[in-house]
Design a protein around this motif. Structure first.
Motif, PDB file in Angstrom:
ATOM      1  N   PHE A 191     -64.694  -5.953 -18.000  1.00  0.00           N
ATOM      2  CA  PHE A 191     -63.915  -7.061 -18.547  1.00  0.00           C
ATOM      3  C   PHE A 191     -62.411  -6.792 -18.464  1.00  0.00           C
ATOM      4  O   PHE A 191     -61.654  -7.641 -17.991  1.00  0.00           O
ATOM      5  N   ASN A 192     -61.963  -5.617 -18.898  1.00  0.00           N
ATOM      6  CA  ASN A 192     -60.531  -5.317 -18.853  1.00  0.00           C
ATOM      7  C   ASN A 192     -60.035  -5.149 -17.420  1.00  0.00           C
ATOM      8  O   ASN A 192     -58.925  -5.562 -17.081  1.00  0.00           O
ATOM      9  N   GLY A 193     -60.874  -4.556 -16.568  1.00  0.00           N
ATOM     10  CA  GLY A 193     -60.519  -4.462 -15.153  1.00  0.00           C
ATOM     11  C   GLY A 193     -60.410  -5.846 -14.520  1.00  0.00           C
ATOM     12  O   GLY A 193     -59.501  -6.110 -13.726  1.00  0.00           O
ATOM     13  N   LEU A 194     -61.336  -6.719 -14.891  1.00  0.00           N
ATOM     14  CA  LEU A 194     -61.312  -8.096 -14.385  1.00  0.00           C
ATOM     15  C   LEU A 194     -60.020  -8.800 -14.789  1.00  0.00           C
ATOM     16  O   LEU A 194     -59.403  -9.494 -13.980  1.00  0.00           O
ATOM     17  N   MET A 195     -59.588  -8.603 -16.039  1.00  0.00           N
ATOM     18  CA  MET A 195     -58.353  -9.249 -16.487  1.00  0.00           C
ATOM     19  C   MET A 195     -57.149  -8.745 -15.678  1.00  0.00           C
ATOM     20  O   MET A 195     -56.262  -9.518 -15.315  1.00  0.00           O
ATOM     21  N   GLY A 196     -57.122  -7.446 -15.372  1.00  0.00           N
ATOM     22  CA  GLY A 196     -56.047  -6.899 -14.540  1.00  0.00           C
ATOM     23  C   GLY A 196     -56.098  -7.452 -13.128  1.00  0.00           C
ATOM     24  O   GLY A 196     -55.064  -7.803 -12.536  1.00  0.00           O
ATOM     25  N   TYR A 197     -57.295  -7.534 -12.569  1.00  0.00           N
ATOM     26  CA  TYR A 197     -57.520  -8.079 -11.226  1.00  0.00           C
ATOM     27  C   TYR A 197     -57.042  -9.526 -11.146  1.00  0.00           C
ATOM     28  O   TYR A 197     -56.284  -9.911 -10.254  1.00  0.00           O
ATOM     29  N   ILE A 198     -57.454 -10.325 -12.123  1.00  0.00           N
ATOM     30  CA  ILE A 198     -57.062 -11.733 -12.161  1.00  0.00           C
ATOM     31  C   ILE A 198     -55.558 -11.864 -12.373  1.00  0.00           C
ATOM     32  O   ILE A 198     -54.900 -12.696 -11.740  1.00  0.00           O
ATOM     33  N   SER A 199     -54.998 -11.028 -13.241  1.00  0.00           N
ATOM     34  CA  SER A 199     -53.556 -11.065 -13.486  1.00  0.00           C
ATOM     35  C   SER A 199     -52.771 -10.767 -12.214  1.00  0.00           C
ATOM     36  O   SER A 199     -51.754 -11.409 -11.933  1.00  0.00           O
ATOM     37  N   GLU A 200     -53.254  -9.819 -11.419  1.00  0.00           N
ATOM     38  CA  GLU A 200     -52.566  -9.490 -10.170  1.00  0.00           C
ATOM     39  C   GLU A 200     -52.667 -10.641  -9.169  1.00  0.00           C
ATOM     40  O   GLU A 200     -51.686 -10.980  -8.501  1.00  0.00           O
ATOM     41  N   ILE A 201     -53.823 -11.262  -9.073  1.00  0.00           N
ATOM     42  CA  ILE A 201     -53.984 -12.417  -8.187  1.00  0.00           C
ATOM     43  C   ILE A 201     -53.076 -13.555  -8.649  1.00  0.00           C
ATOM     44  O   ILE A 201     -52.372 -14.177  -7.844  1.00  0.00           O
ATOM     45  N   ALA A 202     -53.082 -13.820  -9.947  1.00  0.00           N
ATOM     46  CA  ALA A 202     -52.236 -14.884 -10.488  1.00  0.00           C
ATOM     47  C   ALA A 202     -50.757 -14.557 -10.292  1.00  0.00           C
ATOM     48  O   ALA A 202     -49.948 -15.438  -9.981  1.00  0.00           O
ATOM     49  N   GLY A 203     -50.381 -13.278 -10.465  1.00  0.00           N
ATOM     50  CA  GLY A 203     -48.991 -12.867 -10.289  1.00  0.00           C
ATOM     51  C   GLY A 203     -48.519 -13.059  -8.857  1.00  0.00           C
ATOM     52  O   GLY A 203     -47.400 -13.524  -8.615  1.00  0.00           O
ATOM     53  N   ARG A 204     -49.369 -12.720  -7.899  1.00  0.00           N
ATOM     54  CA  ARG A 204     -49.002 -12.925  -6.491  1.00  0.00           C
ATOM     55  C   ARG A 204     -48.913 -14.407  -6.166  1.00  0.00           C
ATOM     56  O   ARG A 204     -48.028 -14.845  -5.433  1.00  0.00           O
ATOM     57  N   THR A 205     -49.823 -15.194  -6.748  1.00  0.00           N
ATOM     58  CA  THR A 205     -49.786 -16.644  -6.555  1.00  0.00           C
ATOM     59  C   THR A 205     -48.500 -17.215  -7.142  1.00  0.00           C
ATOM     60  O   THR A 205     -47.821 -18.030  -6.509  1.00  0.00           O
ATOM     61  N   GLU A 206     -48.162 -16.767  -8.340  1.00  0.00           N
ATOM     62  CA  GLU A 206     -46.941 -17.253  -8.990  1.00  0.00           C
ATOM     63  C   GLU A 206     -45.704 -16.847  -8.192  1.00  0.00           C
ATOM     64  O   GLU A 206     -44.771 -17.629  -8.049  1.00  0.00           O
ATOM     65  N   GLN A 207     -45.704 -15.640  -7.659  1.00  0.00           N
ATOM     66  CA  GLN A 207     -44.565 -15.204  -6.841  1.00  0.00           C
ATOM     67  C   GLN A 207     -44.431 -16.087  -5.597  1.00  0.00           C
ATOM     68  O   GLN A 207     -43.324 -16.391  -5.171  1.00  0.00           O
ATOM     69  N   TYR A 208     -45.535 -16.514  -5.044  1.00  0.00           N
ATOM     70  CA  TYR A 208     -45.505 -17.361  -3.857  1.00  0.00           C
ATOM     71  C   TYR A 208     -45.004 -18.770  -4.184  1.00  0.00           C
ATOM     72  O   TYR A 208     -44.162 -19.315  -3.485  1.00  0.00           O
ATOM     73  N   TRP A 209     -45.525 -19.365  -5.253  1.00  0.00           N
ATOM     74  CA  TRP A 209     -45.262 -20.772  -5.541  1.00  0.00           C
ATOM     75  C   TRP A 209     -44.143 -21.019  -6.550  1.00  0.00           C
ATOM     76  O   TRP A 209     -43.452 -22.037  -6.453  1.00  0.00           O
ATOM     77  N   CYS A 210     -43.978 -20.148  -7.524  1.00  0.00           N
ATOM     78  CA  CYS A 210     -43.040 -20.458  -8.607  1.00  0.00           C
ATOM     79  C   CYS A 210     -42.406 -19.186  -9.174  1.00  0.00           C
ATOM     80  O   CYS A 210     -42.604 -18.849 -10.347  1.00  0.00           O
ATOM     81  N   PRO A 211     -41.612 -18.487  -8.387  1.00  0.00           N
ATOM     82  CA  PRO A 211     -41.039 -17.220  -8.856  1.00  0.00           C
ATOM     83  C   PRO A 211     -39.815 -17.406  -9.751  1.00  0.00           C
ATOM     84  O   PRO A 211     -38.701 -16.999  -9.420  1.00  0.00           O
ATOM     85  N   ILE A 212     -40.030 -18.057 -10.873  1.00  0.00           N
ATOM     86  CA  ILE A 212     -38.943 -18.341 -11.819  1.00  0.00           C
ATOM     87  C   ILE A 212     -39.321 -17.747 -13.169  1.00  0.00           C
ATOM     88  O   ILE A 212     -40.419 -17.979 -13.674  1.00  0.00           O
ATOM     89  N   ARG A 213     -38.393 -16.980 -13.753  1.00  0.00           N
ATOM     90  CA  ARG A 213     -38.641 -16.430 -15.086  1.00  0.00           C
ATOM     91  C   ARG A 213     -38.622 -17.549 -16.117  1.00  0.00           C
ATOM     92  O   ARG A 213     -37.958 -18.563 -15.936  1.00  0.00           O
ATOM     93  N   HIS A 214     -39.293 -17.339 -17.201  1.00  0.00           N
ATOM     94  CA  HIS A 214     -39.292 -18.312 -18.298  1.00  0.00           C
ATOM     95  C   HIS A 214     -37.988 -18.229 -19.071  1.00  0.00           C
ATOM     96  O   HIS A 214     -37.332 -17.179 -19.095  1.00  0.00           O
ATOM     97  N   ALA A 215     -37.620 -19.315 -19.731  1.00  0.00           N
ATOM     98  CA  ALA A 215     -36.426 -19.311 -20.566  1.00  0.00           C
ATOM     99  C   ALA A 215     -36.677 -18.497 -21.830  1.00  0.00           C
ATOM    100  O   ALA A 215     -35.790 -17.812 -22.331  1.00  0.00           O
TER     101      ALA A 215
END
Length: 193
Positions: A131-155
């Motif tokens: 479960f914790n490994g899965l969350m890290g795996y998903i977070s990395e996939i989501a992070g790469r996706t976010e870097q591709y589509w919306c690399p903007i820090r939050h306010a």
């Protein structure tokens, strides 16, 4: 000037992460050597510390036992989420030319081999590793996706930041977003799997 300070801080963080990784590796190597030298002593210690299944169940609080089915029910949506995110990555990452995330770098099963754990504790370790490994795996996939589509820090301040977040553009920095987004996309191709 502000970006220079951020770049310096990011460089320091990367240097500290590398130093930490090297130190952890040394500790792991030391531990491995100690295990090799003291294998029999360690196994005897594990046998001594092993808590039998009946004793474990007898000493576990009743509410813990009653909550176990609720904890384990979460495994079903986790497996479904794992499947959906993996399929998403397999299909979309090649289209966007993003390096795929390796599951085995995040989902690691090894703690269940410890001799001092009983079968329920081993099963629990498998669950937590997955479960914790899965969350890290998903977070990395989501992070790469976010870097591709919306690399903007939050306010607002973010409590958890994936590894790619520190590369993102400042909130409201439209100039860099428009001019340098392609660089961040290119960076995703070079990331090590």
């Amino acid at each position: 000037m502000e970006h220079q300070k951020i770049d310096e801080l990011v460089a320091k963080i990367k240097a500290l992460e590398s130093e930490l990784e090297a130190e952890l590796h040394q500790e792991y190597e030391k531990f491995t050597c100690e295990i090799t030298k003291k294998r029999e002593e360690l196994l005897a210690s594990y046998r001594k510390e092993h808590q039998g299944l009946l004793r474990y169940l007898a000493t576990t609080p009743m509410l813990h036992l009653l909550s176990a089915p609720i904890i384990w029910a979460v495994i079903i949506p986790a497996i479904i989420l794992d499947a959906f995110v993996s399929v998403y990555q397999w299909i979309c990452f090649p289209i966007y030319k993003i390096t795929k995330v390796k599951r085995q770098d995040y989902i690691i099963f090894d703690r269940h081999r410890l001799g001092y754990l009983n079968s329920i504790e081993k099963l629990n370790c498998l669950y937590c590793s997955y479960f914790n490994g899965l969350m890290g795996y998903i977070s990395e996939i989501a992070g790469r996706t976010e870097q591709y589509w919306c690399p903007i820090r939050h306010a607002s301040r973010v409590k958890f930041m994936h590894n790619n977040y520190k590369k993102f553009f400042d909130y409201g920095d439209s100039e860099n977003f428009r001019q340098r987004s392609a660089e961040l996309r290119e960076d995703l191709k070079e990331e090590k799997e």
